[in-house]
Design an enzyme around this catalytic site. Structure first.
Site, mmCIF file in Angstrom:
data_model
loop_
_atom_site.group_PDB
_atom_site.id
_atom_site.type_symbol
_atom_site.label_atom_id
_atom_site.label_comp_id
_atom_site.label_asym_id
_atom_site.label_seq_id
_atom_site.Cartn_x
_atom_site.Cartn_y
_atom_site.Cartn_z
ATOM 1 N N TYR A 186 -13.931 6.228 4.214
ATOM 2 C CA TYR A 186 -12.748 6.551 5.021
ATOM 3 C C TYR A 186 -12.628 8.061 5.236
ATOM 4 O O TYR A 186 -12.298 8.806 4.303
ATOM 5 C CB TYR A 186 -11.472 6.010 4.368
ATOM 6 N N HIS B 96 -18.907 -2.204 -0.359
ATOM 7 C CA HIS B 96 -18.175 -2.042 0.897
ATOM 8 C C HIS B 96 -18.952 -2.594 2.096
ATOM 9 O O HIS B 96 -19.983 -2.057 2.469
ATOM 10 C CB HIS B 96 -17.878 -0.552 1.119
HETATM 11 P P1 NAD Z 1 -3.779 -2.257 8.824
HETATM 12 O O1 NAD Z 1 -3.825 -3.452 9.664
HETATM 13 O O2 NAD Z 1 -3.160 -2.382 7.479
HETATM 14 O O3 NAD Z 1 -3.097 -1.013 9.544
HETATM 15 C C1 NAD Z 1 -3.613 -0.518 10.766
HETATM 16 C C2 NAD Z 1 -2.811 0.652 11.311
HETATM 17 O O4 NAD Z 1 -1.474 0.240 11.536
HETATM 18 C C3 NAD Z 1 -2.712 1.862 10.359
HETATM 19 O O5 NAD Z 1 -2.788 3.036 11.131
HETATM 20 C C4 NAD Z 1 -1.351 1.734 9.749
HETATM 21 O O6 NAD Z 1 -0.833 2.972 9.336
HETATM 22 C C5 NAD Z 1 -0.565 1.150 10.901
HETATM 23 N N1 NAD Z 1 0.634 0.436 10.439
HETATM 24 C C6 NAD Z 1 0.803 -0.204 9.261
HETATM 25 N N2 NAD Z 1 2.053 -0.706 9.182
HETATM 26 C C7 NAD Z 1 2.681 -0.386 10.345
HETATM 27 C C8 NAD Z 1 3.992 -0.592 10.835
HETATM 28 N N3 NAD Z 1 4.919 -1.274 10.141
HETATM 29 N N4 NAD Z 1 4.273 -0.113 12.069
HETATM 30 C C9 NAD Z 1 3.361 0.554 12.799
HETATM 31 N N5 NAD Z 1 2.108 0.809 12.360
HETATM 32 C C10 NAD Z 1 1.772 0.342 11.150
HETATM 33 O O7 NAD Z 1 -5.313 -1.809 8.724
HETATM 34 P P2 NAD Z 1 -6.107 -0.968 7.674
HETATM 35 O O8 NAD Z 1 -5.396 0.295 7.308
HETATM 36 O O9 NAD Z 1 -7.495 -0.878 8.196
HETATM 37 O O10 NAD Z 1 -6.168 -1.945 6.400
HETATM 38 C C11 NAD Z 1 -5.392 -1.741 5.246
HETATM 39 C C12 NAD Z 1 -6.245 -1.219 4.112
HETATM 40 O O11 NAD Z 1 -7.143 -2.247 3.655
HETATM 41 C C13 NAD Z 1 -7.152 -0.050 4.495
HETATM 42 O O12 NAD Z 1 -6.437 1.157 4.472
HETATM 43 C C14 NAD Z 1 -8.206 -0.168 3.430
HETATM 44 O O13 NAD Z 1 -7.724 0.379 2.216
HETATM 45 C C15 NAD Z 1 -8.376 -1.689 3.286
HETATM 46 N N6 NAD Z 1 -9.452 -2.242 4.156
HETATM 47 C C16 NAD Z 1 -10.660 -2.480 3.599
HETATM 48 C C17 NAD Z 1 -11.701 -2.963 4.373
HETATM 49 C C18 NAD Z 1 -13.043 -3.190 3.734
HETATM 50 O O14 NAD Z 1 -13.160 -3.015 2.542
HETATM 51 N N7 NAD Z 1 -14.062 -3.571 4.467
HETATM 52 C C19 NAD Z 1 -11.521 -3.237 5.719
HETATM 53 C C20 NAD Z 1 -10.245 -3.024 6.268
HETATM 54 C C21 NAD Z 1 -9.224 -2.540 5.466
#
Ligand code: NAD
Length: 316
Positions: free
Chosen positions: A58, A122
């Site tokens: 990230y 990952h």
């Molecule tokens: P997400 O769907 O949680 O969030 C996507 C975007 O939407 C971010 O910019 C977030 O700040 C924003 N957001 C969240 N809540 C909101 C709200 N209430 N209103 C408006 N915007 C909002 O996607 P993500 O961040 O990719 O996934 C969450 C976490 O899961 C990641 O930060 C990561 O730690 C993990 N993740 C891991 C993998 C992997 O291991 N392959 C893949 C995806 C995510």
């Protein structure tokens, strides 16, 4: 305070809402200054969020650095810190044992900690040889677990068959699986495919990440790099509009509420870039669900239900 759940058979208890730190690496837009991250992290912790998830991928180590700075001052035993190995940039993967061992130590340094509670492989669908995860990467992580540097070990990836492939082959006990974009308003394949139950039956704790589908289910919409096909993007934008115009309701909050209803998931990880995003998500946790909006949004998304996108190398 947010409730906590056992993470599979580990001795970890994680908050039902977890802090996704990929936005702290600037993945969804501008870089996040440490002060803003610290504000969000401490506020989350004060409300009972104890799971913080990051990766060297990230922002190419930026998320780990910023999260490490933001966690300073919190009692180390009071939170669960998760990072990953194997993915280092959009097209940079190395799942070798040597890189795993170096990677974990580098992550600990950036995060300012002497142990990681969870380390996951990952995006394993990108391993050049599908057997490498089972035969080399997981055994390397298991050795670090034996040494006490790592608590629990796990697997992450987009295609839902990646877990079974690795688990059937490996001799190592795996503690955790992280699935993303497969349990949210537009995609419930984590459950529909039987994967959630299968993983739990194997004793794994399951983390559901990206309840707003990496931005698809927000009023702002997804970032340019989002891999969703055009019709899925279009339907999600339409659903956000329906939610706001007909119900004066924020689709992101509704999406989080929907994901949180799945109680067999130990924790739902939502990306947090600021106190404002965090507060909106905490408010969603405590508010009643607008059932009429939920029905209308799901009806709008029905034609693209469980539509996903390709991920990984052809062989994986
Ligand atoms: P997400 O769907 O949680 O969030 C996507 C975007 O939407 C971010 O910019 C977030 O700040 C924003 N957001 C969240 N809540 C909101 C709200 N209430 N209103 C408006 N915007 C909002 O996607 P993500 O961040 O990719 O996934 C969450 C976490 O899961 C990641 O930060 C990561 O730690 C993990 N993740 C891991 C993998 C992997 O291991 N392959 C893949 C995806 C995510």
């Amino acid at each position: 305070m947010l409730p906590k759940r056992a993470l599979g058979a580990t001795d970890l208890r994680v908050s039902v809402l977890g802090f996704g730190a990929s936005p702290l690496g600037g993945v969804f837009g501008e870089r996040v200054p440490v002060e803003r991250a610290t504000d969000a992290v401490h506020e989350a912790f004060a409300h009972g969020v104890n799971l913080f998830d990051t990766s060297p991928f990230y922002g190419v180590t930026e998320s780990e650095r910023v999260l490490g700075g933001a966690l300073r001052g919190l009692e180390r035993d009071d939170y669960v810190l998760a990072s990953k190995v194997g993915r280092y940039d959009a097209d940079e993967f190395d799942f070798s044992a040597a890189r795993v061992e170096r990677s974990v130590r580098e992550s600990m340094q950036r995060l300012g900690t002497r142990r990681l509670d969870i380390v996951q492989c990952h995006d394993v669908e990108f391993a050049p040889d599908p057997t490498q995860i089972a035969d080399e990467t997981l055994p390397a992580l298991a050795r670090l677990r034996d040494e006490g540097l790592v608590g629990a070990i796990g697997l992450t990836g987009l295609p839902l068959d990646v877990y079974r492939r690795a688990l059937e082959r490996t001799a190592v006990h795996v503690d955790v699986a992280l699935s993303y974009c497969h349990y949210c308003l537009n995609d419930t394949s984590l459950v529909d495919s039987g994967t959630l139950e299968e993983l739990r039956a194997g004793g794994l704790g399951v983390i559901n990440a990206a309840p707003v589908a990496m931005g698809l289910l927000t009023e702002r919409g997804p970032p340019a790099w989002h891999p969703a096909p055009p019709e899925l993007r279009r339907r999600c934008a339409e659903a956000a509009r329906v939610c706001r115009e007909r119900f004066d309701c924020d689709i992101a909050q509704l999406a989080l509420q929907f994901a949180l209803r799945e109680e067999r998931v130990a924790s739902t990880l939502v990306g947090v870039d600021s106190r404002d995003t965090l507060e909106r998500n905490l408010a969603a946790c405590n508010a009643p669900v607008n059932e009429a909006a939920l029905d209308a949004v799901r009806a709008t998304l029905q034609p693209v239900h469980n539509v996903t996108w390709p991920s990984g190398t052809a062989k994986a």
